[in-house]
Write an enzyme that holds these catalytic residues in place. Structure first.
Site, PDB file in Angstrom:
ATOM      1  N   GLU A 195       0.842  -1.215   0.000  1.00 34.23           N
ATOM      2  CA  GLU A 195       0.000   0.000   0.000  1.00 34.23           C
ATOM      3  C   GLU A 195       0.873   1.259   0.000  1.00 34.23           C
ATOM      4  O   GLU A 195       0.520   2.290   0.554  1.00 34.23           O
ATOM      5  CB  GLU A 195      -0.944  -0.024   1.208  1.00 34.23           C
TER       6      GLU A 195
HETATM    7  C1  FAD Z   1       3.266 -10.005  -0.183  1.00 36.81           C
HETATM    8  C2  FAD Z   1       3.017  -8.790  -1.020  1.00 36.81           C
HETATM    9  C3  FAD Z   1       1.724  -8.476  -1.343  1.00 36.81           C
HETATM   10  C4  FAD Z   1       1.466  -7.362  -2.110  1.00 36.81           C
HETATM   11  N1  FAD Z   1       0.193  -7.073  -2.423  1.00 36.81           N
HETATM   12  C5  FAD Z   1      -0.064  -6.015  -3.174  1.00 36.81           C
HETATM   13  C6  FAD Z   1      -1.389  -5.685  -3.524  1.00 36.81           C
HETATM   14  O1  FAD Z   1      -2.328  -6.374  -3.147  1.00 36.81           O
HETATM   15  N2  FAD Z   1      -1.584  -4.583  -4.287  1.00 36.81           N
HETATM   16  C7  FAD Z   1      -0.568  -3.822  -4.740  1.00 36.81           C
HETATM   17  O2  FAD Z   1      -0.799  -2.837  -5.444  1.00 36.81           O
HETATM   18  N3  FAD Z   1       0.696  -4.112  -4.441  1.00 36.81           N
HETATM   19  C8  FAD Z   1       0.960  -5.182  -3.673  1.00 36.81           C
HETATM   20  N4  FAD Z   1       2.247  -5.470  -3.345  1.00 36.81           N
HETATM   21  C9  FAD Z   1       3.317  -4.675  -3.936  1.00 36.81           C
HETATM   22  C10 FAD Z   1       3.835  -3.612  -3.000  1.00 36.81           C
HETATM   23  O3  FAD Z   1       2.888  -2.565  -2.922  1.00 36.81           O
HETATM   24  C11 FAD Z   1       5.194  -3.152  -3.552  1.00 36.81           C
HETATM   25  O4  FAD Z   1       6.114  -4.195  -3.293  1.00 36.81           O
HETATM   26  C12 FAD Z   1       5.618  -1.844  -2.961  1.00 36.81           C
HETATM   27  O5  FAD Z   1       4.790  -0.795  -3.404  1.00 36.81           O
HETATM   28  C13 FAD Z   1       7.060  -1.473  -3.319  1.00 36.81           C
HETATM   29  O6  FAD Z   1       7.281  -1.630  -4.671  1.00 36.81           O
HETATM   30  P1  FAD Z   1       8.560  -2.492  -5.116  1.00 36.81           P
HETATM   31  O7  FAD Z   1       8.464  -3.814  -4.442  1.00 36.81           O
HETATM   32  O8  FAD Z   1       8.663  -2.446  -6.592  1.00 36.81           O
HETATM   33  O9  FAD Z   1       9.793  -1.726  -4.461  1.00 36.81           O
HETATM   34  P2  FAD Z   1      10.596  -0.511  -5.104  1.00 36.81           P
HETATM   35  O10 FAD Z   1       9.647   0.517  -5.635  1.00 36.81           O
HETATM   36  O11 FAD Z   1      11.620  -1.074  -6.029  1.00 36.81           O
HETATM   37  O12 FAD Z   1      11.327   0.078  -3.822  1.00 36.81           O
HETATM   38  C14 FAD Z   1      12.511  -0.524  -3.280  1.00 36.81           C
HETATM   39  C15 FAD Z   1      12.944   0.320  -2.074  1.00 36.81           C
HETATM   40  O13 FAD Z   1      13.235   1.664  -2.498  1.00 36.81           O
HETATM   41  C16 FAD Z   1      12.462   2.587  -1.763  1.00 36.81           C
HETATM   42  N5  FAD Z   1      12.081   3.696  -2.630  1.00 36.81           N
HETATM   43  C17 FAD Z   1      11.582   3.630  -3.889  1.00 36.81           C
HETATM   44  N6  FAD Z   1      11.352   4.856  -4.378  1.00 36.81           N
HETATM   45  C18 FAD Z   1      11.706   5.740  -3.400  1.00 36.81           C
HETATM   46  C19 FAD Z   1      11.698   7.154  -3.263  1.00 36.81           C
HETATM   47  N7  FAD Z   1      11.229   7.953  -4.234  1.00 36.81           N
HETATM   48  N8  FAD Z   1      12.156   7.703  -2.112  1.00 36.81           N
HETATM   49  C20 FAD Z   1      12.615   6.904  -1.097  1.00 36.81           C
HETATM   50  N9  FAD Z   1      12.639   5.560  -1.161  1.00 36.81           N
HETATM   51  C21 FAD Z   1      12.184   4.982  -2.278  1.00 36.81           C
HETATM   52  C22 FAD Z   1      11.232   1.795  -1.309  1.00 36.81           C
HETATM   53  O14 FAD Z   1      10.642   2.378  -0.164  1.00 36.81           O
HETATM   54  C23 FAD Z   1      11.840   0.440  -1.014  1.00 36.81           C
HETATM   55  O15 FAD Z   1      12.423   0.456   0.263  1.00 36.81           O
HETATM   56  C24 FAD Z   1       2.540  -6.552  -2.573  1.00 36.81           C
HETATM   57  C25 FAD Z   1       3.847  -6.884  -2.233  1.00 36.81           C
HETATM   58  C26 FAD Z   1       4.091  -7.983  -1.464  1.00 36.81           C
HETATM   59  C27 FAD Z   1       5.521  -8.315  -1.093  1.00 36.81           C
END
Ligand code: FAD
Length: 272
Positions: A254
């Protein structure tokens, strides 16, 4: 994009994520090409982290109908759509009650009347759903922290060391006091944001603050609950190790807690 999320039917429904576009949802590349014969849109692309992937009856889908941030549109697609398939369930640290998979859209045809809103309104729809979803996650996180606190308090009132209950050792009693105070603060913060929403007032910044505070609280309180149980806390004989694993995802989905800080700081910034 699953039509249902782990917290219930009314939130976490809208999932714009793709492997390369997580926090940066506007970077999504999945295409929705309108067919000239009026049959609908051909959808092509891969989506990541689909809650109930392969199980839900409908999926909310965000796909690009034009370039740029205003080129994203929202659809509600049946799970039985030809050309839609799902990957194997992710092997997760927690959230075992719900499968999470990738989804592959391979030229799948989605009828025009399955589009939600106008073309280009997708991001607006996603962001407004996220505001409410963050309140739901804050409430779940507060409940999780409360459960960990309750288990820790019960154990601390039973276990004795050095001839006293561990709750009577000040070092441990103060740890429990900090946990209880943090749970109260998390609850008050998310209720404040929820009341603003119920009153029809702006609540986006407060929802992000509630998600940030409640989920960080859940992580800290569940970790401290493991500490209260000592060695037993590290085993699967007691629920607190699972609470700790479940708390971690709440800081990530989220919108990660780094993204919540972005939303809050943007809400504070005045025009330069
Ligand atoms: C078990 C599970 C269930 C999920 N269920 C859902 C769901 O139902 N619906 C849904 O929409 N998504 C879902 N997700 C996805 C989840 O919302 C994303 O994993 C999350 O938004 C982060 O995206 P990412 O994994 O691509 O990480 P990235 O965007 O690659 O981020 C990696 C790291 O960099 C940091 N970061 C990235 N950009 C910035 C910035 N501008 N400033 C500072 N820090 C930053 C992030 O905080 C994180 O620590 C789920 C994920 C998991 C693991």
């Amino acid at each position: 994009m699953a039509a249902r999320g782990p917290g219930g039917p009314d939130h976490r429904r809208l999932q714009p994520l793709e492997p390369q576009a997580g926090s940066d949802a506007a970077a999504l590349t999945c295409k929705a090409e309108r067919q000239e014969d009026g049959s609908g849109y051909r959808i092509t692309g891969t989506k990541a982290w689909i809650t109930h992937g392969g199980k839900a009856d409908f999926y909310a889908l965000f796909a690009r109908t034009a370039p740029g941030g205003h080129g994203i549109s929202c659809f509600l697609a049946p799970g039985a759509t030809e050309g839609l398939s799902f990957g194997a369930p992710e092997r997760k640290m927690g959230l075992q009650a719900v499968p999470t998979t990738a989804a592959y859209w391979d030229g799948a045809l989605v009828e025009e009347d399955r589009r939600i809103g106008d073309e280009g309104q997708g991001l607006q729809i996603a962001f407004s759903a996220l505001d409410s979803g963050r309140l739901g996650i804050a409430a779940c996180a507060t409940g999780l922290a409360q459960a960990a606190l309750d288990a820790a308090v019960a154990y601390a009132n039973e276990r004795t060391t050095f001839g006293r209950r561990i709750v009577d050792h000040q070092g441990l009693g103060f740890l429990l006091a900090d946990m209880a105070a943090a749970v109260d603060a998390a609850r008050a913060t998310y209720l404040d944001a929820a009341r603003r929403r119920d009153l029809g007032r702006p609540f986006s910044r407060q929802a992000s603050a509630a998600k940030l505070i409640a989920t960080d609280t859940a992580m800290r309180v569940t970790t401290d609950a493991v500490q209260v149980f000592g060695g037993y806390g590290y085993t699967r004989d007691f629920p607190v190790e699972r609470y700790m694993r479940e708390a971690k995802i709440m800081q990530i989905f989220e919108g990660t807690n780094q993204i919540q800080r972005l939303v809050i700081s943007r809400g504070l910034a005045r025009p330069a």
